[in-house]
Scaffold this active site. Structure first.
Site, PDB file in Angstrom:
ATOM      1  N   HIS A   1       2.886   3.519  -8.755  1.00 42.18           N
ATOM      2  CA  HIS A   1       2.685   2.107  -9.092  1.00 42.18           C
ATOM      3  C   HIS A   1       3.903   1.551  -9.838  1.00 42.18           C
ATOM      4  O   HIS A   1       4.304   0.412  -9.635  1.00 42.18           O
ATOM      5  CB  HIS A   1       1.429   1.934  -9.950  1.00 42.18           C
ATOM      6  CG  HIS A   1       0.164   2.270  -9.215  1.00 42.18           C
ATOM      7  ND1 HIS A   1      -0.084   1.821  -7.934  1.00 42.18           N
ATOM      8  CD2 HIS A   1      -0.916   3.010  -9.560  1.00 42.18           C
ATOM      9  CE1 HIS A   1      -1.262   2.267  -7.536  1.00 42.18           C
ATOM     10  NE2 HIS A   1      -1.783   3.002  -8.498  1.00 42.18           N
TER      11      HIS A   1
ATOM     12  N   LEU B   1      11.175 -20.321  -4.387  1.00 40.91           N
ATOM     13  CA  LEU B   1      10.104 -19.468  -3.861  1.00 40.91           C
ATOM     14  C   LEU B   1       8.911 -19.413  -4.817  1.00 40.91           C
ATOM     15  O   LEU B   1       9.081 -19.270  -6.025  1.00 40.91           O
ATOM     16  CB  LEU B   1      10.657 -18.052  -3.682  1.00 40.91           C
ATOM     17  CG  LEU B   1       9.619 -16.998  -3.287  1.00 40.91           C
ATOM     18  CD1 LEU B   1       9.437 -16.969  -1.779  1.00 40.91           C
ATOM     19  CD2 LEU B   1      10.019 -15.614  -3.776  1.00 40.91           C
TER      20      LEU B   1
ATOM     21  N   ASP C   1       0.824  -1.203   0.000  1.00 40.86           N
ATOM     22  CA  ASP C   1       0.000   0.000   0.000  1.00 40.86           C
ATOM     23  C   ASP C   1       0.867   1.266   0.000  1.00 40.86           C
ATOM     24  O   ASP C   1       1.992   1.252   0.482  1.00 40.86           O
ATOM     25  CB  ASP C   1      -0.904  -0.023   1.242  1.00 40.86           C
ATOM     26  CG  ASP C   1      -2.078   0.930   1.106  1.00 40.86           C
ATOM     27  OD1 ASP C   1      -2.299   1.458   0.000  1.00 40.86           O
ATOM     28  OD2 ASP C   1      -2.776   1.154   2.106  1.00 40.86           O
TER      29      ASP C   1
HETATM   30  C1  FPP Z   1      -1.983   0.230  -3.382  1.00 36.04           C
HETATM   31  O1  FPP Z   1      -1.456   1.524  -3.290  1.00 36.04           O
HETATM   32  C2  FPP Z   1      -1.345  -0.481  -4.482  1.00 36.04           C
HETATM   33  C3  FPP Z   1      -1.996  -1.023  -5.549  1.00 36.04           C
HETATM   34  C4  FPP Z   1      -3.440  -0.972  -5.705  1.00 36.04           C
HETATM   35  C5  FPP Z   1      -1.239  -1.656  -6.644  1.00 36.04           C
HETATM   36  C6  FPP Z   1      -0.070  -2.467  -6.220  1.00 36.04           C
HETATM   37  C7  FPP Z   1       0.652  -2.954  -7.395  1.00 36.04           C
HETATM   38  C8  FPP Z   1       1.991  -2.959  -7.522  1.00 36.04           C
HETATM   39  C9  FPP Z   1       2.925  -2.501  -6.471  1.00 36.04           C
HETATM   40  C10 FPP Z   1       2.633  -3.490  -8.773  1.00 36.04           C
HETATM   41  C11 FPP Z   1       2.459  -4.962  -8.895  1.00 36.04           C
HETATM   42  C12 FPP Z   1       3.319  -5.530  -9.927  1.00 36.04           C
HETATM   43  C13 FPP Z   1       2.949  -6.458 -10.839  1.00 36.04           C
HETATM   44  C14 FPP Z   1       3.957  -6.997 -11.730  1.00 36.04           C
HETATM   45  C15 FPP Z   1       1.564  -6.936 -10.995  1.00 36.04           C
HETATM   46  P1  FPP Z   1      -2.435   2.776  -3.449  1.00 36.04           P
HETATM   47  O2  FPP Z   1      -2.406   3.225  -4.858  1.00 36.04           O
HETATM   48  O3  FPP Z   1      -3.773   2.429  -2.908  1.00 36.04           O
HETATM   49  O4  FPP Z   1      -1.737   3.824  -2.541  1.00 36.04           O
HETATM   50  P2  FPP Z   1      -2.450   5.023  -1.784  1.00 36.04           P
HETATM   51  O5  FPP Z   1      -3.206   4.410  -0.641  1.00 36.04           O
HETATM   52  O6  FPP Z   1      -1.311   5.852  -1.329  1.00 36.04           O
HETATM   53  O7  FPP Z   1      -3.343   5.721  -2.759  1.00 36.04           O
END
Ligand code: FPP
Length: 255
Positions: free
Chosen positions: A52, A146, A35
């Site tokens: 992201h 893993l 997050d």
């Molecule tokens: C939450 O942060 C994060 C997500 C919804 C996306 C997580 C995805 C990745 C880290 C990339 C994954 C990689 C692959 C290859 C699939 P948020 O955007 O809700 O953060 P905020 O709460 O600060 O808005």
């Protein structure tokens, strides 16, 4: 100074390089709610999607750290069934990340014997996202290291409701006896039926919620939270979480 700096990429035995970790008590399954990507970006005056992208780059680093210390399964919450509510451009961007991530990282993941999996529903995902994930799963199918498990288009209540329906159908059809319904029997109806429950769940960004993530499977997991946003979450944080896990006494309701 990063106390584990000398660990990274070292051929030294783990106990010499990460001295504070008990190598006999490494969690089998670590699950992470990644997050804070959006807030990380906003803090820097960047668009949310830059967060992201940076978060995606962090996936390999933490995967390698988990692999190195002997974690068996690393589940990363990459996209929830609720994330479809986000603006179209952000959803599109997230759906394209596997297209960048897997071609770029697959060789190194294979070299490190990592097996890719997905927990979630294929239905609803764009064809290009699915192809990238399926190809990675196929290419790493026989790897024995893993398990890097992406929770993608996943939501726990939906998983349990669908599992429950299927279980009730099996009872109705005489394939399962009501008397045999217990924890283990129900677990077999979940998408994670072939994975152990997480021993440790990490959530970044200071939020103290489970957010519809593996509600059944986390029943006895140790929970660890950090204020660090996912893009700034380092191996150091990861090892800190493992150290804290090792300090806790897991009693499963007993004494
Ligand atoms: C939450 O942060 C994060 C997500 C919804 C996306 C997580 C995805 C990745 C880290 C990339 C994954 C990689 C692959 C290859 C699939 P948020 O955007 O809700 O953060 P905020 O709460 O600060 O808005």
């Amino acid at each position: 100074m990063n106390p584990w700096k000398k660990w990274f990429g070292s051929k030294e035995p783990l106990e010499n390089t990460v001295p504070e970790l008990d190598t006999d008590n490494i969690p089998n399954h670590v699950a992470v709610i990644m997050d804070g990507n959006g807030r990380w970006a906003q803090k820097r005056g960047l668009p949310r999607v830059a967060g992201h992208h940076s978060g995606m780059k962090n996936v390999k680093k933490i995967t390698m750290a988990a692999n190195e210390i002997g974690v068996k399964v690393l589940t990363l919450y990459a996209f929830s069934t609720e994330n479809w509510k986000r603006p179209r451009e952000e959803v599109d961007y997230l759906m394209k990340l596997p297209l960048e991530f897997f071609p770029k990282e697959i060789d190194e993941l294979i070299q490190n014997n990592v097996q890719i999996r997905m927990t979630g529903w294929e239905e609803g995902l764009p064809e290009y996202t699915l192809k990238a994930v399926r190809d990675a799963i196929e290419l790493t199918r026989n790897n024995t290291g893993l398990i890097l498990n992406f929770a993608l288009n996943y939501g726990s209540r939906k998983e349990m409701l669908l599992g429950m329906k299927k279980m009730m159908e099996d009872i109705g059809q005489g394939r399962l006896s009501m008397n045999d319904v217990d924890d283990q029997a129900f677990s077999r109806y979940l998408l994670t039926s072939d994975l152990p429950d997480p021993d440790l769940m990490i959530r970044t960004s200071g939020e103290l919620r489970i957010s519809n993530f593996m509600l059944w499977q986390l029943a006895y997991s140790e929970l660890w939270f950090t204020d660090a946003f996912w893009p700034e979450f380092t191996e150091n944080h990861f090892f800190e979480a493992i150290k804290e896990y090792q300090r806790r006494a897991r009693r499963y309701g007993g004494l």
